[in-house]
Scaffold this motif. Structure first.
Motif: not given
Length: 260
Positions: A115-128, A131-135
């Motif tokens: 969700y954080i990587y793909y869904a939120l990635g549509r709003i703001v690009k998050i490095p791989d 994304s893993a650390i935040i999730a």
């Protein structure tokens, strides 16, 4: 005065050596040294491919540690905020913290990573790796929040009342009296969560993060030696988790000595 009954037991089936466990052939020693011995035997008995696999994996081990350490540090901050929010007398803060804990614990970690990587990635690009650390931090922050809440509530209420009677504000009493005692109680379950996070870090390989599992899959895809590669990866994960379980047990023992 502390007692064994005050210990908070939250386990992810991780084997942490008990303080009084002194047997030569304890379960932990059999598991840890057995894994090391098996890995050494495989490398000596069949250096091709086992030695080549071990040489290929160190970069992935470093990346796994990086993701795990950064995730647990961020999760501790989130967990502390959530834990204090769960015991807050301010209704809106308590409700927000409770909803966060219930919602996050009800969604699988893998779904949160996607969700954080793909869904939120549509709003703001998050490095791989970010994304893993935040999730993982958001997910484990909910569990740590409950551990911290339970630890704080396990401290006798009389200590807070005594601190207030001595002129402490509630905030200072929490910071200087309650939280230091809570730390000793919650160290074992936090250690369990760290080890569980270390194992769950293998999920970041789906985001092309070159962790231990990802490096193993890369080697296996080139050589088609999947059985051998995954055997080595599994043994390395086992050695790492058992080693850190020993460190957690050692820290718990030292804290107990300081209290006495």
């Amino acid at each position: 005065m502390s007692s064994d009954k005050e210990r908070i037991i939250v386990s992810d089936s991780t084997l942490i050596p008990e303080r009084k466990e002194r047997e030569v052939f304890s379960a932990w020693r059999i598991s840890f040294f057995g894994a090391i011995g098996l890995l050494i035997f495989l490398v000596i008995y069949s250096p091709d491919p086992y030695a080549r696999i071990l040489i290929f994996l160190p970069d992935g081990i470093v990346k796994t540690f990086q993701v795990t350490v950064l995730s647990i540090l961020l999760a501790l901050v989130i967990g502390l905020i959530a834990g204090l929010g769960r015991i807050s007398r301010v209704k809106i803060i308590n409700r927000i913290a409770t909803v966060y804990v219930e919602v996050i614990r009800g969604i699988p970690l893998l779904v949160q990573i996607f969700y954080i990587y793909y869904a939120l990635g549509r709003i703001v690009k998050i490095p791989d790796i970010a994304s893993a650390i935040i999730a993982m931090a958001i997910c484990y922050g909910a569990y740590l929040g409950e551990i911290i809440r339970a630890g704080i509530q396990s401290i006798p209420k009389g200590q807070m009342e005594a601190a207030l009677a001595l002129g402490f504000s509630r905030r200072k009493a929490m910071r200087h009296i309650i939280l230091p005692q809570t730390l000793r109680l919650i160290l074992p379950p936090i250690g369990n969560e760290f080890i569980a996070l270390l194992k769950d870090s293998s999920l970041v390989s789906i985001l092309a993060v070159s962790d231990l599992l990802r490096r193993g899959r890369e080697f296996a895809s080139r050589t088609f030696e999947y059985f051998e590669t995954l055997t080595v990866v599994a043994l390395v994960y086992l050695i790492l988790t058992l080693f850190f379980s020993w460190l957690v047990g050692l820290m718990e023992e030292r804290l107990s000595r300081e209290v006495k």
